[in-house]
Design a protein around this motif. Structure first.
Motif: not given
Length: 785
Positions: A564-584
């Motif tokens: 479950q946490l792996y899926q959340f992290v993958v989705d969070g990485a995708f959204r952070a990449i699109l939003s330009g949140d470099r650090d996270r």
């Protein structure tokens, strides 16, 4: 005995009246019996006396057993509850009536009076009823080995007290309000004694504390729906001291106190939370007792009830009441989640872990429901005719107590109503304008709404980030993950429902009038938590827990925290990449990349009994996902000229350095996915990601002209990569793991490697744009380099 004689006499009178009738003669019920029947009747009556006496003895023997074992050393009010049990009183009356009637009939027979048949039938019926009644009553009496069974009388007493306090005929009578307060206060005191009894080891069981807990929750829920009907100066409320702040005291009072060397006694203010605070203290005890058996499973089952209650309280803008109940729950659940052994029972280890995880999740659930309640309150404000409610409350006191206005708003309107009545009596008409009332009442409601929102948001940090950190420090990474993932839902709901709250505040702001003497208006200050930022920050915190949650194989009896946490992290990485949140974005992508191989091995172990093709279809998804996210990072770098692509490229460089076999394995995995048609979760997620990317292209008006077949005539963007992936208006059709292969992985493969049809198509499109007119800008140049 008097009732028995009256019953016999009444039956004999009926017999005398009907004795001569045709029906009475035909049936013989009302004919005087002969001597032989009279002797038989006397025997039957004597038997009824014996039965009644025996039953009476059995009843008191049962009472004696229970009283000597359970209630020998209990508080007096609890013993009175047991003695005054109403079903017992009714049964005693039946038994005594049976014995008394039988004695009267027997004496009448001895004295030579003929007893009618109907009398004997009634005596027999009473004797049979007494026998059957003992069976029913005995089963109920033995229920009282569980003291929680006595609480039904207390619930009735509390309901009567609330009804008297809120009644239209009694709310204006101080002595009736005082009586109602005392009735409920004493009932809650008896509740406390019952809860204390259940804490004794010899009386402890799993269901009784939860029964009392549900009853207490029902008391608060019922009371909260009627609380608006109680005047704010009623004797129903407790009085608490309110001391003066001597550092901000009025100057005239300070001067008087200093000159006379005196102090000011505290003012007595109504305590509008006395019932909720009392119940909260009882809940702490009943929940603690409930967690002492069955690993706390029964106690955790009440989570939804707690959450629903605090949601309803928040919906009524009763935030202080909601936090009182929620804090009691939090205090108990926090201890349970952190206790190595949840209970003294013999539950298996996995069940204890599951219940501890459920407890950790329960720390956040009430807050989530409170957000929903707050949103309901905001929607209610938007849809109500508030000006009409304020005016009705001023002109009709009963209308004030029929509405659902916050306590301080009601208090204000009570004062306004009294002042306007005096004004009308003095001036002969009303002088105070309606807009003045609307201004101050709406201002008070805005303060209540903002206080409710602030009360929820102030708890978010402590219940989410701080709680996750505390669990992680204690080495309970499973509890940290559960709490963190529950926090993601809470933060998402805060972000989703914030616009509704703003609309409600806007409506209340519409009542503001600059002509009011107190123009200050409550403002929505800087939010305690930015839900979007907190959501991404929580994901970054959770990403660090992934290595601690690795397991070799999924166990269906326990939650799959790693997956479950792996899926959340993958989705969070995708959204952070699109939003330009470099650090996270870097933190989340790095975690997804590091878990690429452990996740693949976990899937292979989980599907060991399936055929090889199925195992491979699922096992390659972590590899494809890591390459797909890298492709999005590259695309966003080309689109914006910034992002984490260079950092991701460095990570892959380290991973693939002098390891061509790893690059070939990744290419094989991609070729397998290209040539396989399977509706996997990973495939559907890639489709969802492409739709999100297409929305960004649409927002920036990046698309290809369908008439253009090469890059020489027209290009959507200065970057060849962006131009190649720009859609024709039907969405992005390419999976970006193919972009990663075509632009990066190809450098780590043999020159004659077959990239697959998807990567070849993307590479060809990019090459055509690079050969075309209008050289690319800086971002493309860096990438090409």
């Amino acid at each position: 005995m008097a009732l028995s004689i009256a019953l016999v006499v009444a039956l004999e009178v009926v017999a005398l009246v009907l004795r001569g009738t045709e029906w009475g003669s035909a049936t013989g019920w009302f004919e005087p019996p002969d001597s032989s029947l009279q002797e038989t009747a006397s025997a039957l009556v004597a038997a009824a006396i014996g039965v009644g006496a025996t039953l009476l003895g059995l009843y008191y023997a049962t009472i004696g057993v229970i009283a000597s074992t359970i209630y020998k050393s209990v508080p007096g009010d609890v013993r009175e509850l047991f003695i005054a049990e109403r079903n017992s009183e009714a049964y005693l009356k039946i038994v005594i009536l049976t014995i008394g009637t039988s004695v009267v009939v027997l004496v009448a027979g001895v004295l030579g009076y003929a007893v009618a048949g109907m009398t004997l039938v009634v005596v027999g019926f009473l004797a049979a009823l007494a026998c059957v009644g003992l069976v029913v009553l005995a089963s109920r009496l033995f229920d009282y080995f569980d003291p929680s069974k006595l609480s039904s009388q207390l619930l009735g007493q509390i309901a009567d007290g609330i009804r008297e306090a809120t009644g239209s005929r009694t709310r204006a009578l101080p002595h009736r309000q005082s009586e109602a307060h005392y009735r409920v206060y004493s009932a809650l005191a008896s509740f406390r004694h019952l809860v204390d009894l259940l804490g004794h080891e010899e009386l402890r069981n799993a269901s009784a504390p939860m029964s009392l807990t549900r009853q207490l929750l029902g008391v608060v829920g019922n009371y909260s729906s009627w609380k608006y009907a109680i005047p704010t100066d009623s004797n129903w409320w407790d009085r608490v001291p309110s001391h003066s702040n001597w550092l901000t005291i009025d100057h005239s009072r300070l001067e008087l106190a200093l000159n006379a060397s005196v102090t000011y006694p505290p003012d007595l203010q109504p305590d509008y939370l006395w019932l909720e605070n009392t119940v909260a203290r009882l809940l702490r005890k009943s929940l603690q007792v409930g967690f002492q058996s069955q690993a706390g499973a029964n106690a955790l089952a009440i989570t939804e009830s707690i959450a629903d209650l605090v949601a309803n309280l928040a919906a009524r803008l009763q935030i202080d009441e909601a936090l009182a109940i929620e804090s009691a729950w939090d205090d108990v659940i926090r201890d349970v989640a952190m206790t190595v052994q949840v209970a003294e029972g013999d539950a298996p280890d996995y069940q204890i872990r599951i219940n501890q995880m459920a407890a950790a999740e329960s720390l956040v659930l009430p807050l989530t429901k409170m957000v929903l309640g707050l949103e309901y309150a905001a929607r209610s404000i938007i849809g109500r005719d508030l000006s009409g409610e304020f005016e009705a409350a001023i002109s009709d006191p009963n209308a004030l107590y029929r509405g659902h206005l916050p306590t301080l708003t009601r208090q204000m309107l009570e004062e306004f109503s009294t002042a306007i009545r005096r004004e009308t009596e003095a001036e002969g008409r009303r002088v105070t304008p309606r807009w003045w009332i609307d201004h101050f009442a709406a201002r008070s409601m805005a303060e209540a709404l903002l206080a409710t929102e602030s009360g929820v948001l102030e708890e978010v940090g402590r219940r989410t980030t701080a709680q996750v950190a505390q669990f992680a420090e204690k080495g309970r990474h499973d509890l940290a993950a559960v709490t963190g993932m529950a926090s993601l839902e809470l933060l998402s709901k805060i972000e989703t429902h914030a616009p509704t709250i703003r609309r409600a505040l806007t409506k209340l702001d519409g009542f503001r009038n600059d002509n009011a003497s107190v123009p200050q208006w409550p403002e929505r200050g800087t939010s305690v938590v930015d839900p979007r930022d907190a959501h991404t920050a929580m994901l970054a915190t959770l990403a660090a827990l992934l290595p601690e949650l690795r397991i070799k194989k999924f166990e269906p009896r326990e939650p799959d925290l790693y997956g479950q946490l792996y899926q959340f992290v993958v989705d969070g990485a995708f959204r952070a990449i699109l939003s330009g949140d470099r650090d996270r974005a870097f933190i989340l992508y790095r975690s997804a990349l590091l878990e690429m191989e452990p996740a693949r091995m976990r899937i292979l172990a989980d599907l060991e009994r399936h055929e090889m093709n199925t195992r491979v279809v699922f096992a390659v998804e972590p590899l494809i996902t890591a390459m797909d996210l890298a492709g999005y990072a590259l695309l966003m770098f080309e689109l914006d000229g910034k992002g984490i692509w260079l950092e991701i490229k460095s990570m892959w460089d380290i991973l693939l350095k002098d390891k061509r076999e790893v690059a070939e394995f990744l290419l094989t995995a991609a070729s397998f996915v290209d040539g396989t048609f399977a509706m996997t979760v990973g495939g559907l997620e890639r489709s969802r990601r492409s739709i999100e990317m297409e929305r960004i292209f649409e927002a920036r008006q990046i698309h290809r002209d369908e008439r253009t077949w090469d890059g020489s005539r027209w290009r959507p963007h200065e970057s060849a990569i962006v131009s190649a992936l720009a859609s024709h208006g039907h969405g992005i059709q390419d999976d970006l793991y193919a972009l990663f292969i075509a632009e990066y992985l190809v450098e780590h493969l043999a020159d004659d490697a077959n990239l697959g049809h998807k990567a070849d198509m993307i590479a060809d499109q990019i090459a055509r744009y690079r050969r075309g007119s209008g050289a690319s800008g800086g971002a493309q140049g860096e990438s090409d380099a």
